[in-house]
Design a protein around this motif. Structure first.
Motif: not given
Length: 595
Positions: A276-279, A483-489, A588-590
């Motif tokens: 997986g990957y996120s910025t 973060g990706g599993g929480s508050v995105r952005g 976010y990519i998953s």
């Protein structure tokens, strides 16, 4: 080839079949049959021809075929007093013509059940009659009668008569009073009593262990649910390629019927790879080697290695561990999991390195409800970016509840999910502190159309550490958001209080919420609009006043088993004003929906 176009001229119903009969003309003509559903059904049953009849013989053939289709449709819908006459028009290339008078509709009289041979007990007979569920006076539709026959067979089977079969189905239409009398003749056969299980095929599983999964005692009355439950228990172990469970063809000398079980083991090993990957959180790689049934108890041994690189830093996170899962441990539906692991967790807030041993027992209720109880012990060194390094021993108990009532775990379109967990914890070493970490989450999915192509999804998450305080609660145990599993952005762990050097503090309370509007444009492609919000507090009461919020859009590609997710989140609060390094958006990519 289809049949010619349909037009209906009058109440006595003249239907003209020919290529070139326009839709507008047909719509005007079909008003002769008042029941629109019947009109549409006749049109569909008869269909259209692409070309005109080549001669008079071809026209008569088409008219007869159209008549047969119309008669079959009328009888299936309860119209038995019809008049259907095939004919043709004038000329060398006449139009095929069918004259139809649908007549009055036939309705159901009181249905009956007759038993061939020995009848079952009165209680079974009453249950079978109740299962018919045909309403007197209802239209005499063939599909309803066939469905009723299926229900009476199922009702007898559910009460021990596994070999019940229809001896005959008598349907009598009384044309004078326009009623249909339905009589189901049933041969009940013998009441089936279950014997033990006979295992066939080669398997690494010990037969003595398999026998513990049987959900009946020798001599119990057969029910399809008991046999299906054994099959489900075997499939749930996930160590078999195929499972078949069926009654033996005949009873044994004691009058009991054995159950034949045939299982085929899956390959002994499998390999899994995930990435997986996120910025904000960077890349992560997860590798697993699974060994199935190594000890003969339908067990699974998993060797796992995980590696993660935090974005824009040289920090790393990793785990190496072994997990043993033993299904149906001491009772059906109960799974024992034991997992020793060495780990290192690296975040913006802390670095933790150590080893732990975890043991859990999970009991399944139904298909998707679980209660887990467990304990863990870990020894680690925690490097809090502000307070320095501490060596601690963590003793933790766990009680967790998971309830999934959604239609698809990875891509829900309706239903809800509930997760809650309580973790009493004792810290020893450089810090000594008892506390209880509690959190709960609910997710709800509301379809906005009949096909479920558009879904409104909601998520709420609350948490509190009772007895905890900052900085005594070790950094890895605190709540974080962003973060990706929480508050995105927002940058990973950026939501909530920060130290003067901008490292996250974490908190002893948490509140999060999300709303998503999901839409499937095609079978493969979909999109999402979302709003996330959350806050982390230094008091045990969740802080609803100081929240950070983001909005975003997402792309979904259906992989068949789950969607590929790509989300872009935009923070609405300027985190840079707090001194936190924050990009204008995060990606976010998953695999699977965000919740």
């Amino acid at each position: 080839m289809g049949r010619p176009g349909l037009a209906i001229a009058a109440a006595a119903a003249v239907l003209v079949y020919a290529a070139g009969v326009g839709a507008a003309e047909r719509r005007a003509a079909v008003q002769g049959v008042e029941d629109r559903a019947l009109r549409d059904a006749l049109q569909t049953a008869i269909g259209d021809e692409k070309s005109a009849p080549s001669n008079r013989l071809d026209a008569r053939r088409r008219a007869r075929q159209a008549s047969d289709s119309a008669i079959a449709l009328l009888r299936s819908e309860g119209y038995y007093d019809y008049t259907v006459t095939p004919d043709i028009g004038e000329g060398d290339h006449p139009l095929p013509v069918v004259k139809i008078d649908v007549g009055p509709r036939t309705h159901l009289a009181e249905p009956q059940v007759h038993w061939v041979g020995d009848a079952p007990s009165q209680a079974v007979q009453d249950a079978v009659v109740k299962a018919i569920a045909l309403k007197v006076g209802a239209p005499a539709r063939a599909a309803d009668v066939l469905a009723a026959e299926g229900r009476v067979i199922a009702a007898a089977q559910a009460r021990g008569y596994a070999n019940v079969k229809p001896a005959d189905r008598k349907v009598t239409v009384e044309h004078l009073d326009k009623t249909m009398q339905v009589v189901f003749d049933l041969d009940a056969g013998n009441l089936v009593k279950l014997d033990s299980v006979k295992f066939e095929g080669k398997s690494r599983t010990k037969h003595a262990w398999l026998a513990k999964l049987i959900p009946w005692k020798v001599g119990d009355t057969y029910t399809p649910a008991k046999v299906a439950e054994l099959e489900r228990r075997l499939l749930d172990t996930q160590v078999y390629e195929s499972v078949t469970v069926a009654l033996a063809p005949a009873a044994d000398k004691d009058g009991l019927t054995p159950v034949i079980v045939n299982v085929a083991d899956r390959s002994k090993h499998s390999f899994e790879f995930g990435a997986g990957y996120s910025t904000t959180e960077g890349a992560d790689v997860d590798i697993r080697l699974l060994t199935y049934n190594p000890f003969g108890f339908a067990d699974t041994l998993t060797y796992e290695a995980r590696y993660a690189s935090l974005a824009n830093t040289n920090d790393l996170g990793s785990l190496v561990g072994v997990k043993l899962a033993m299904p149906d441990f001491s009772a059906p539906g109960r799974t024992l999991t034991v997992e020793p692991a060495f780990f290192q967790s690296v975040t913006n807030a802390y670095v933790e390195t150590g080893e732990r041993l975890t043991g859990d027992i999970t009991q399944r209720y139904g298909k998707t409800s679980f209660i887990t109880g467990g304990a863990s012990v870990s020894e680690s060194q925690v490097d809090d970016k502000e307070t320095g390094k501490i060596n601690i021993l963590t003793l933790r108990l766990l009680l967790a509840v998971a309830l999934d009532r959604s239609d698809n775990p990875l891509d829900p379109h309706s239903g809800y999910k509930i997760d809650a967990r309580i973790e009493p914890t004792q810290i020893e070493g450089d810090e000594q502190l008892p506390y209880v970490k509690m959190q709960g989450q609910i997710m709800y999915y509301l379809p906005l159309d009949l096909l479920g192509n558009t879904v409104l999804a909601f998520r709420g998450h609350l948490g509190s550490i009772i007895g905890g305080r900052i900085p005594a609660v070790p950094a890895p145990d605190r709540f974080y958001a962003g973060g990706g599993g929480s508050v995105r952005g927002y940058v990973y762990q950026a939501v909530g209080p920060h130290y003067p050097d901008n490292n996250p503090v974490g908190g002893v309370s948490l509140v999060e919420g999300s709303i998503e509007l999901r839409h499937e444009f095609t079978r493969l492609l979909g999109g999402v609009l979302f709003l996330d919000t959350g806050s982390v507090g230094e008091q045990i009461q969740p802080d609803f006043r100081h929240t950070d919020t983001s909005i975003g859009v997402g792309f979904r590609y259906n992989l068949g088993f789950a969607p590929l997710r790509a989300d872009v989140g935009f923070p609405l609060q300027d985190a840079n004003n707090k001194g936190i390094s924050q990009q204008p958006f995060q990606i976010y990519i998953s695999i699977g929906q965000s919740f």
